[in-house]
Design a protein around this motif. Structure first.
Motif, PDB file in Angstrom:
ATOM      1  N   ASN A   5       0.825  -1.209   0.000  1.00  0.00           N
ATOM      2  CA  ASN A   5       0.000   0.000   0.000  1.00  0.00           C
ATOM      3  C   ASN A   5       0.861   1.261   0.000  1.00  0.00           C
ATOM      4  O   ASN A   5       0.585   2.204  -0.732  1.00  0.00           O
ATOM      5  CB  ASN A   5      -0.952   0.015   1.192  1.00  0.00           C
ATOM      6  CG  ASN A   5      -1.996  -1.068   1.082  1.00  0.00           C
ATOM      7  OD1 ASN A   5      -2.545  -1.298   0.009  1.00  0.00           O
ATOM      8  ND2 ASN A   5      -2.256  -1.754   2.172  1.00  0.00           N
ATOM      9  N   SER A   6       1.896   1.262   0.811  1.00  0.00           N
ATOM     10  CA  SER A   6       2.770   2.445   0.907  1.00  0.00           C
ATOM     11  C   SER A   6       4.051   2.297   0.095  1.00  0.00           C
ATOM     12  O   SER A   6       4.788   3.264  -0.065  1.00  0.00           O
ATOM     13  CB  SER A   6       3.127   2.708   2.373  1.00  0.00           C
ATOM     14  OG  SER A   6       3.915   1.630   2.876  1.00  0.00           O
ATOM     15  N   MET A   7       4.329   1.084  -0.393  1.00  0.00           N
ATOM     16  CA  MET A   7       5.558   0.752  -1.117  1.00  0.00           C
ATOM     17  C   MET A   7       6.790   1.081  -0.277  1.00  0.00           C
ATOM     18  O   MET A   7       7.792   1.601  -0.765  1.00  0.00           O
ATOM     19  CB  MET A   7       5.614   1.458  -2.481  1.00  0.00           C
ATOM     20  CG  MET A   7       4.517   1.008  -3.423  1.00  0.00           C
ATOM     21  SD  MET A   7       4.488  -0.769  -3.729  1.00  0.00           S
ATOM     22  CE  MET A   7       5.758  -0.927  -4.955  1.00  0.00           C
ATOM     23  N   THR A   8       6.703   0.763   1.008  1.00  0.00           N
ATOM     24  CA  THR A   8       7.830   0.951   1.924  1.00  0.00           C
ATOM     25  C   THR A   8       8.137  -0.377   2.621  1.00  0.00           C
ATOM     26  O   THR A   8       7.282  -1.259   2.717  1.00  0.00           O
ATOM     27  CB  THR A   8       7.530   2.022   2.990  1.00  0.00           C
ATOM     28  OG1 THR A   8       6.367   1.628   3.732  1.00  0.00           O
ATOM     29  CG2 THR A   8       7.305   3.383   2.349  1.00  0.00           C
ATOM     30  N   CYS A   9       9.334  -0.479   3.122  1.00  0.00           N
ATOM     31  CA  CYS A   9       9.786  -1.694   3.795  1.00  0.00           C
ATOM     32  C   CYS A   9       9.206  -1.752   5.202  1.00  0.00           C
ATOM     33  O   CYS A   9       9.337  -0.799   5.975  1.00  0.00           O
ATOM     34  CB  CYS A   9      11.309  -1.704   3.845  1.00  0.00           C
ATOM     35  SG  CYS A   9      11.991  -3.176   4.639  1.00  0.00           S
ATOM     36  N   THR A  10       8.619  -2.890   5.545  1.00  0.00           N
ATOM     37  CA  THR A  10       8.029  -3.051   6.878  1.00  0.00           C
ATOM     38  C   THR A  10       9.074  -3.356   7.941  1.00  0.00           C
ATOM     39  O   THR A  10       8.768  -3.291   9.130  1.00  0.00           O
ATOM     40  CB  THR A  10       6.969  -4.168   6.885  1.00  0.00           C
ATOM     41  OG1 THR A  10       7.596  -5.414   6.527  1.00  0.00           O
ATOM     42  CG2 THR A  10       5.831  -3.860   5.923  1.00  0.00           C
ATOM     43  N   ILE A  11      10.286  -3.686   7.518  1.00  0.00           N
ATOM     44  CA  ILE A  11      11.364  -3.987   8.476  1.00  0.00           C
ATOM     45  C   ILE A  11      12.569  -3.085   8.222  1.00  0.00           C
ATOM     46  O   ILE A  11      13.704  -3.486   8.439  1.00  0.00           O
ATOM     47  CB  ILE A  11      11.777  -5.473   8.419  1.00  0.00           C
ATOM     48  CG1 ILE A  11      12.301  -5.845   7.027  1.00  0.00           C
ATOM     49  CG2 ILE A  11      10.644  -6.382   8.851  1.00  0.00           C
ATOM     50  CD1 ILE A  11      13.083  -7.145   6.992  1.00  0.00           C
ATOM     51  N   TYR A  12      12.308  -1.861   7.822  1.00  0.00           N
ATOM     52  CA  TYR A  12      13.380  -0.955   7.389  1.00  0.00           C
ATOM     53  C   TYR A  12      14.531  -0.887   8.395  1.00  0.00           C
ATOM     54  O   TYR A  12      15.699  -0.963   8.016  1.00  0.00           O
ATOM     55  CB  TYR A  12      12.819   0.441   7.129  1.00  0.00           C
ATOM     56  CG  TYR A  12      13.822   1.366   6.503  1.00  0.00           C
ATOM     57  CD1 TYR A  12      14.075   1.303   5.141  1.00  0.00           C
ATOM     58  CD2 TYR A  12      14.524   2.297   7.265  1.00  0.00           C
ATOM     59  CE1 TYR A  12      15.008   2.145   4.549  1.00  0.00           C
ATOM     60  CE2 TYR A  12      15.451   3.139   6.674  1.00  0.00           C
ATOM     61  CZ  TYR A  12      15.686   3.053   5.323  1.00  0.00           C
ATOM     62  OH  TYR A  12      16.611   3.874   4.740  1.00  0.00           O
ATOM     63  N   GLU A  13      14.244  -0.762   9.660  1.00  0.00           N
ATOM     64  CA  GLU A  13      15.303  -0.670  10.682  1.00  0.00           C
ATOM     65  C   GLU A  13      16.040  -1.991  10.867  1.00  0.00           C
ATOM     66  O   GLU A  13      17.149  -2.011  11.385  1.00  0.00           O
ATOM     67  CB  GLU A  13      14.725  -0.194  12.014  1.00  0.00           C
ATOM     68  CG  GLU A  13      14.219   1.240  11.966  1.00  0.00           C
ATOM     69  CD  GLU A  13      15.300   2.246  11.590  1.00  0.00           C
ATOM     70  OE1 GLU A  13      16.443   2.104  12.047  1.00  0.00           O
ATOM     71  OE2 GLU A  13      14.985   3.172  10.822  1.00  0.00           O
ATOM     72  N   LYS A  14      15.431  -3.108  10.436  1.00  0.00           N
ATOM     73  CA  LYS A  14      16.048  -4.426  10.578  1.00  0.00           C
ATOM     74  C   LYS A  14      16.355  -5.055   9.225  1.00  0.00           C
ATOM     75  O   LYS A  14      16.636  -6.239   9.144  1.00  0.00           O
ATOM     76  CB  LYS A  14      15.114  -5.349  11.366  1.00  0.00           C
ATOM     77  CG  LYS A  14      14.900  -4.899  12.781  1.00  0.00           C
ATOM     78  CD  LYS A  14      14.005  -5.852  13.525  1.00  0.00           C
ATOM     79  CE  LYS A  14      13.846  -5.388  14.961  1.00  0.00           C
ATOM     80  NZ  LYS A  14      13.100  -6.333  15.764  1.00  0.00           N
ATOM     81  N   ARG A  15      16.326  -4.242   8.167  1.00  0.00           N
ATOM     82  CA  ARG A  15      16.558  -4.771   6.827  1.00  0.00           C
ATOM     83  C   ARG A  15      17.974  -5.334   6.733  1.00  0.00           C
ATOM     84  O   ARG A  15      18.880  -4.904   7.437  1.00  0.00           O
ATOM     85  CB  ARG A  15      16.308  -3.698   5.773  1.00  0.00           C
ATOM     86  CG  ARG A  15      17.322  -2.585   5.730  1.00  0.00           C
ATOM     87  CD  ARG A  15      16.791  -1.426   4.892  1.00  0.00           C
ATOM     88  NE  ARG A  15      17.767  -0.381   4.672  1.00  0.00           N
ATOM     89  CZ  ARG A  15      18.107   0.551   5.555  1.00  0.00           C
ATOM     90  NH1 ARG A  15      17.538   0.568   6.755  1.00  0.00           N
ATOM     91  NH2 ARG A  15      19.006   1.467   5.259  1.00  0.00           N
ATOM     92  N   PRO A  16      18.171  -6.310   5.850  1.00  0.00           N
ATOM     93  CA  PRO A  16      19.488  -6.947   5.748  1.00  0.00           C
ATOM     94  C   PRO A  16      20.540  -6.019   5.136  1.00  0.00           C
ATOM     95  O   PRO A  16      20.225  -5.010   4.499  1.00  0.00           O
ATOM     96  CB  PRO A  16      19.228  -8.151   4.843  1.00  0.00           C
ATOM     97  CG  PRO A  16      17.992  -7.851   4.104  1.00  0.00           C
ATOM     98  CD  PRO A  16      17.181  -6.932   4.966  1.00  0.00           C
ATOM     99  N   TRP A  17      21.785  -6.427   5.302  1.00  0.00           N
ATOM    100  CA  TRP A  17      22.937  -5.667   4.814  1.00  0.00           C
ATOM    101  C   TRP A  17      22.807  -5.348   3.337  1.00  0.00           C
ATOM    102  O   TRP A  17      23.068  -4.221   2.909  1.00  0.00           O
ATOM    103  CB  TRP A  17      24.221  -6.467   5.082  1.00  0.00           C
ATOM    104  CG  TRP A  17      25.430  -5.860   4.470  1.00  0.00           C
ATOM    105  CD1 TRP A  17      26.204  -4.866   4.997  1.00  0.00           C
ATOM    106  CD2 TRP A  17      26.007  -6.182   3.206  1.00  0.00           C
ATOM    107  NE1 TRP A  17      27.231  -4.562   4.125  1.00  0.00           N
ATOM    108  CE2 TRP A  17      27.116  -5.360   3.018  1.00  0.00           C
ATOM    109  CE3 TRP A  17      25.674  -7.100   2.212  1.00  0.00           C
ATOM    110  CZ2 TRP A  17      27.915  -5.418   1.884  1.00  0.00           C
ATOM    111  CZ3 TRP A  17      26.458  -7.151   1.080  1.00  0.00           C
ATOM    112  CH2 TRP A  17      27.569  -6.316   0.937  1.00  0.00           C
TER     113      TRP A  17
END
Length: 89
Positions: free
Chosen positions: A57-69
């Motif tokens: 819906n927002s085209m954003t990452c739901t785990i942005y702060e925990k996204r992989p390297w």
């Protein structure tokens, strides 16, 4: 390649259709990790090719702060970003 300045406002999350391999320790939740036939860990992708962590819906990452390297290293507006956008335009 298109001559477009990429910003958060026009991103379109093209990188979220790329395979995201996981290296070393990660904070990615287990339900977003799968192991391929070669034993390599990667982000789960949905049947349509989009990363499961993407909020469609927002085209954003739901785990942005925990996204992989690998996602942290993918520079918005960099060569790989522009190439991914060119493939999806």
């Amino acid at each position: 390649m298109p001559d477009i300045e990429v910003t958060c406002a026009n991103c379109a999350a093209c990188c979220c259709r790329q395979e995201a391999m996981l290296f070393g320790d990660t904070e990615v939740p287990d339900n977003l990790i799968e192991t391929n036939a070669q034993g390599e860990k990667r982000m789960v992708r949905l049947a349509d090719g989009w990363c499961k962590a993407l909020d469609r819906n927002s085209m954003t990452c739901t785990i942005y702060e925990k996204r992989p390297w690998i996602c942290r290293e993918f520079e918005m507006g960099g060569y790989e970003c522009i190439a991914a956008r060119a493939g999806s335009l």
